[in-house]
Enzyme design. Structure first.
Site, PDB file in Angstrom:
ATOM      1  N   LYS A  21       0.811  -1.215   0.000  1.00  0.00           N
ATOM      2  CA  LYS A  21       0.000   0.000   0.000  1.00  0.00           C
ATOM      3  C   LYS A  21       0.849   1.271   0.000  1.00  0.00           C
ATOM      4  CE  LYS A  21      -3.940  -2.195   2.303  1.00  0.00           C
ATOM      5  NZ  LYS A  21      -3.422  -3.564   2.591  1.00  0.00           N
TER       6      LYS A  21
HETATM    7  C1  LIG Z   1      -4.296  -4.658   2.103  1.00  0.00           C
HETATM    8  C2  LIG Z   1      -3.662  -6.016   2.097  1.00  0.00           C
HETATM    9  C3  LIG Z   1      -4.192  -7.089   1.338  1.00  0.00           C
HETATM   10  C4  LIG Z   1      -5.473  -6.970   0.543  1.00  0.00           C
HETATM   11  O1  LIG Z   1      -5.365  -6.080  -0.545  1.00  0.00           O
HETATM   12  P1  LIG Z   1      -6.696  -5.519  -1.245  1.00  0.00           P
HETATM   13  O2  LIG Z   1      -6.224  -4.507  -2.200  1.00  0.00           O
HETATM   14  O3  LIG Z   1      -7.511  -4.921  -0.132  1.00  0.00           O
HETATM   15  O4  LIG Z   1      -7.375  -6.676  -1.868  1.00  0.00           O
HETATM   16  C5  LIG Z   1      -3.519  -8.296   1.340  1.00  0.00           C
HETATM   17  N1  LIG Z   1      -2.402  -8.478   2.083  1.00  0.00           N
HETATM   18  C6  LIG Z   1      -1.880  -7.490   2.829  1.00  0.00           C
HETATM   19  C7  LIG Z   1      -0.661  -7.766   3.636  1.00  0.00           C
HETATM   20  C8  LIG Z   1      -2.483  -6.226   2.873  1.00  0.00           C
HETATM   21  O5  LIG Z   1      -1.968  -5.272   3.638  1.00  0.00           O
END
Ligand SMILES: *Cc1c(COP(=O)(O)O)cnc(C)c1O
Length: 447
Positions: A107
């Site tokens: 993210k």
């Molecule tokens: C946010 C996250 C996900 C899920 O991603 P999405 O875009 O919400 O589907 C999976 N694994 C980790 C470690 C995350 O932080």
């Protein structure tokens, strides 16, 4: 470029409006009016190009009409100060390690990109408007808060409030957003994650508060948060093609999914011409998407707690974007849409027991340490990859971020990367808050 709402009842928006508002007036999600295909010359050159250069080409296709060329280039460079390697785990299975950013979360890319894009638009406004700070509210159970706080750290004209549940966030994650200071305020709510989310939602709906201050959100409903994640998939195809000539017709990409922002970015990439044969969305026990693939019916459910807690989502917000993509903006029937989707994407769902079993088996066989999220992706490839296919799964979190669990499951002592240790040395600063909206509002009104 104009952006429309997946609910079809809101006026078209400019990129600036879509980014500043996040959600459309009809509560739908914004979609770009066109998804530009990239030329064959680009795909031919991709295996010899660097991550940053590949990403700039992708960014230009999305944002080139609305952001000045040099500014966009600077924005991409500033966002991608790290690598995104593809590591061979065994035979035809590769791990796309998305955890090399500042907070070791995938993210990080979207958060930083959104911060810089928001800043670009704020600087472009007239003097009077610029005087007003934009306030980003974000509720977190861990990963999102740290990525957003670090992405927005020090960005002028923007203040971030991270709301997190007291005692429910791992110590490593907590220090990633409580030790920063400057334009980041951590708010420790005496409640659970749902209380944090409710406080944020109430704040957006409170007219008096919205008069008092400019409020926006930074989760994957925001186009500037989820679209830049497409960079990862172009780079992954480039790195695998660089190693294996003529592989690109047989690539299968598997994404551990929660809110479906990450896989949605990959699907946008596919629409732009990225040569991926098919996709797999791997779920933990929160498997509403898996059930949709099997039955054609979408039935949201309350989320259940699992080992892979960043995927504990019972009503994924980006599902609406996926439906919109494969229904040609609502013009196809539900059956045709479902057929399109199942023709390209398959699903998988794993219990905590299976996640643990997969982590142990992979470690024993290959020495590769999976985190609980990546384990879902790896297992789905092991089970579903066909003869001649090459599988790439996203390893979405560094195993050290879930150290207690990983150590316990594998019986090892996962080293904590220096970058994480640095956060742990800082001094924790946070504002204690009750879960009553009146208290939170009072606090913001005095800011
Ligand atoms: C946010 C996250 C996900 C899920 O991603 P999405 O875009 O919400 O589907 C999976 N694994 C980790 C470690 C995350 O932080």
């Amino acid at each position: 470029m104009q952006y429309y709402s997946t609910n079809g009842k809101a006026p078209m928006a400019t990129l600036q409006k879509a980014v500043v508002k996040g959600l459309a007036e009809d509560r739908g999600l914004y979609m770009p009016e066109h998804i530009n295909k990239l030329p064959k010359t680009f795909f031919d050159a991709m295996p010899t190009m660097k991550f940053q250069d590949i990403a700039f080409n992708v960014a230009e296709a999305f944002f080139g009409e609305d952001v000045d060329h040099d500014a966009l280039q600077a924005l991409v460079c500033d966002t991608l100060q790290f690598d995104c390697p593809v590591v061979r785990v065994k035979e035809n299975i590769y791990s796309l390690e998305l955890f090399h950013g500042p907070t070791l979360a995938f993210k990080d890319v979207g958060a930083r990109f959104m911060a810089r894009l928001l800043q670009y638009f704020l600087l472009g406004r007239n003097q009077e408007a610029t005087a007003k700070t934009v306030n980003v509210l974000v509720a977190t159970s861990g990963d999102t808060g740290s990525a957003v706080a670090n992405g927005f750290l020090g960005v002028e004209g923007i203040h971030v409030y991270v709301l997190y549940p007291k005692g429910k966030v791992s110590p490593i994650q907590e220090c990633q957003f409580t030790t920063l200071g400057r334009n980041i305020t951590a708010i420790e709510v005496d409640g659970v994650f749902d209380d944090c989310q409710r406080l944020v939602k109430n704040a957006f709906m409170d007219e008096e508060l919205c008069q008092h201050m400019l409020l926006t959100s930074a989760n994957s409903i925001n186009v500037a948060r989820f679209l830049p994640q497409a960079f990862y998939y172009f780079n992954a195809v480039a790195r695998v093609s660089e190693r294996l000539k003529n592989s690109s017709e047989n690539l299968v990409v598997c994404v551990p999914s929660g809110n479906f922002g990450n896989i949605c970015a990959a699907l946008f990439g596919h629409r732009m011409g990225l040569p991926v044969k098919r996709f797999i969305a791997a779920n933990n026990a929160n498997d509403v998407f898996y059930n949709y693939l099997q039955t054609g019916k979408y039935q949201p459910m309350p989320s259940v707690q699992t080992l892979a807690n960043a995927m504990d989502v019972g009503d994924p917000s980006n599902f609406a974007r996926i439906i919109n993509l494969y229904s040609q903006n609502g013009s196809l029937s539900a059956e045709e849409t479902h057929r399109n989707i199942t023709g390209l994407i398959s699903g998988a769902t794993y219990s905590d027991e299976k996640i643990k079993e997969t982590m142990r088996k992979c470690y024993a066989e290959t020495g590769y340490i999976l985190d609980p999220h990546g384990a879902c992706g790896y297992r789905a490839l092991e089970e579903q990859l066909r003869q001649g296919e090459i599988g790439i799964f996203c390893e979405t979190a560094h195993p050290a971020k879930f150290k207690e669990k990983v150590d316990d499951i594998l019986g090892i002592d996962v080293p904590i990367p220096e970058r994480l240790q640095a956060f742990m040395k800082g001094k924790k600063q946070s504002v204690a808050m009750s879960k009553d909206f009146a208290d939170f509002k009072q606090f913001l009104m005095n800011e």
